[in-house]
Write an enzyme that holds these catalytic residues in place. Sequence first.
Site, PDB file in Angstrom:
ATOM      1  N   ASN A  13       0.833  -1.204   0.000  1.00 31.71           N
ATOM      2  CA  ASN A  13       0.000   0.000   0.000  1.00 31.71           C
ATOM      3  C   ASN A  13       0.865   1.252   0.000  1.00 31.71           C
ATOM      4  OD1 ASN A  13      -2.373  -1.575   0.458  1.00 31.71           O
ATOM      5  ND2 ASN A  13      -1.999  -1.536   2.665  1.00 31.71           N
ATOM      6  N   ASP A  15       0.990   4.498   2.181  1.00 30.55           N
ATOM      7  CA  ASP A  15       0.490   4.991   3.461  1.00 30.55           C
ATOM      8  C   ASP A  15       0.353   6.510   3.418  1.00 30.55           C
ATOM      9  OD1 ASP A  15       0.460   2.428   4.426  1.00 30.55           O
ATOM     10  OD2 ASP A  15       2.286   2.630   5.610  1.00 30.55           O
ATOM     11  N   ASN A 184      -1.026 -10.921  17.738  1.00 31.00           N
ATOM     12  CA  ASN A 184      -0.976 -10.098  18.938  1.00 31.00           C
ATOM     13  C   ASN A 184      -2.054 -10.594  19.899  1.00 31.00           C
ATOM     14  OD1 ASN A 184      -3.454  -8.924  18.124  1.00 31.00           O
ATOM     15  ND2 ASN A 184      -2.414  -7.215  17.116  1.00 31.00           N
ATOM     16  N   THR A 205       2.685 -11.584  20.323  1.00 31.12           N
ATOM     17  CA  THR A 205       3.352 -10.331  20.669  1.00 31.12           C
ATOM     18  C   THR A 205       2.577  -9.625  21.764  1.00 31.12           C
ATOM     19  OG1 THR A 205       2.200  -9.125  18.907  1.00 31.12           O
ATOM     20  CG2 THR A 205       4.331 -10.098  18.363  1.00 31.12           C
ATOM     21  N   LEU A 206       3.319  -8.972  22.668  1.00 34.80           N
ATOM     22  CA  LEU A 206       2.735  -8.352  23.855  1.00 34.80           C
ATOM     23  C   LEU A 206       3.070  -6.866  23.947  1.00 34.80           C
ATOM     24  CD1 LEU A 206       3.855 -11.163  26.348  1.00 34.80           C
ATOM     25  CD2 LEU A 206       1.645 -10.991  25.163  1.00 34.80           C
ATOM     26  N   ARG A 209       5.846  -5.371  26.341  1.00 36.17           N
ATOM     27  CA  ARG A 209       6.233  -6.487  27.224  1.00 36.17           C
ATOM     28  C   ARG A 209       6.929  -7.620  26.482  1.00 36.17           C
ATOM     29  NH1 ARG A 209       1.544  -8.779  28.923  1.00 36.17           N
ATOM     30  NH2 ARG A 209       0.293  -7.540  27.480  1.00 36.17           N
ATOM     31  N   ASP A 238       4.960  -5.630  12.004  1.00 32.61           N
ATOM     32  CA  ASP A 238       5.497  -6.138  10.749  1.00 32.61           C
ATOM     33  C   ASP A 238       7.016  -6.322  10.839  1.00 32.61           C
ATOM     34  OD1 ASP A 238       2.968  -6.124   9.630  1.00 32.61           O
ATOM     35  OD2 ASP A 238       3.188  -4.076   8.871  1.00 32.61           O
ATOM     36  N   GLY A 271       6.822   5.956  10.369  1.00 35.02           N
ATOM     37  CA  GLY A 271       6.565   5.244   9.131  1.00 35.02           C
ATOM     38  C   GLY A 271       6.367   3.764   9.340  1.00 35.02           C
TER      39      GLY A 271
END
Length: 288
Positions: A13, A15, A184, A205-206, A209, A238, A271
């Site tokens: 894309n 952005d 996540n 993913t945290l 943390r 990402d 970005g």
Amino acid sequence: MSAPRITVLGSINMDLVTTTPRLPAPGETILGHGFSTGPGGKGANQAVAAARAGAEVRFLGAVGDDAFAPELRTALVGAGVDADLLRETEGPSGVAVISVDDSGENSIVVVSGANAAMRAPTAADLGAIAAADLLLSQLELPLASVTAGARHARANGTTVILNPSPAAPLPDELLECVDVLVVNETEAAQLGASTLARVPDVVTTLGARGATLRGPGGVELRSEPPAVEVVDTTGAGDAFAGTLAACWHLGREVALARACAAGALATTRAGAASAPTSAEVDAALGRR
């Protein structure tokens, strides 16, 4: 050890980013203090992250025939990603409208554009998947294309890493082909424990943390990121996913630690395509 060969089947894309003191409430208009454009899309971001982490990366995706298309292609090539199989379709390229507040939090609206034309991999796409060590995909392309890519990868011994974002129910024919899920906490909750249990490795993913990994045979790992000053969280997930894929051949513990560091470092710059280089990750891990 030679660089891993990664094929990324995913979105790309342009952005359109606004910066604001805070994110607006529904129906509210506020004044921002910045605007910029730049390449993005979860697939392209993860491809760039994997290349910066040291992998040999090929990208499978589509752009439109608009003014954004040449810039998007150039950005991939400039990051060291092989974009020879990037398709060009009639109509607009994908865009993402992103608002980032002064604390680094963001809200994002994605309009698929050319990404929606990726309904099925071509013969050349399938060849690139079969030739890779690892296929990395997300859910910003039509689900049929992601599923076909994963099935071909499984049939040819290519490891499949899926980042199911934006979260959606995963069909059985896709789930049975996935080796690693990267989610996540919100995505993990939406998919549910029974779905996660069907995948050999699940990485969660945290945020600040860090991340956890649940692997086969009772393997449980956790890694914490280095402390950083957050500027923009856009693209951090990402950067994590692309780095994890690039480092998967080094073993779960190393891959998780390097992915956590990459995700953290990505928040220190603005970005979506903000992934760090392998050398930057080395330095961050050395400071931790």
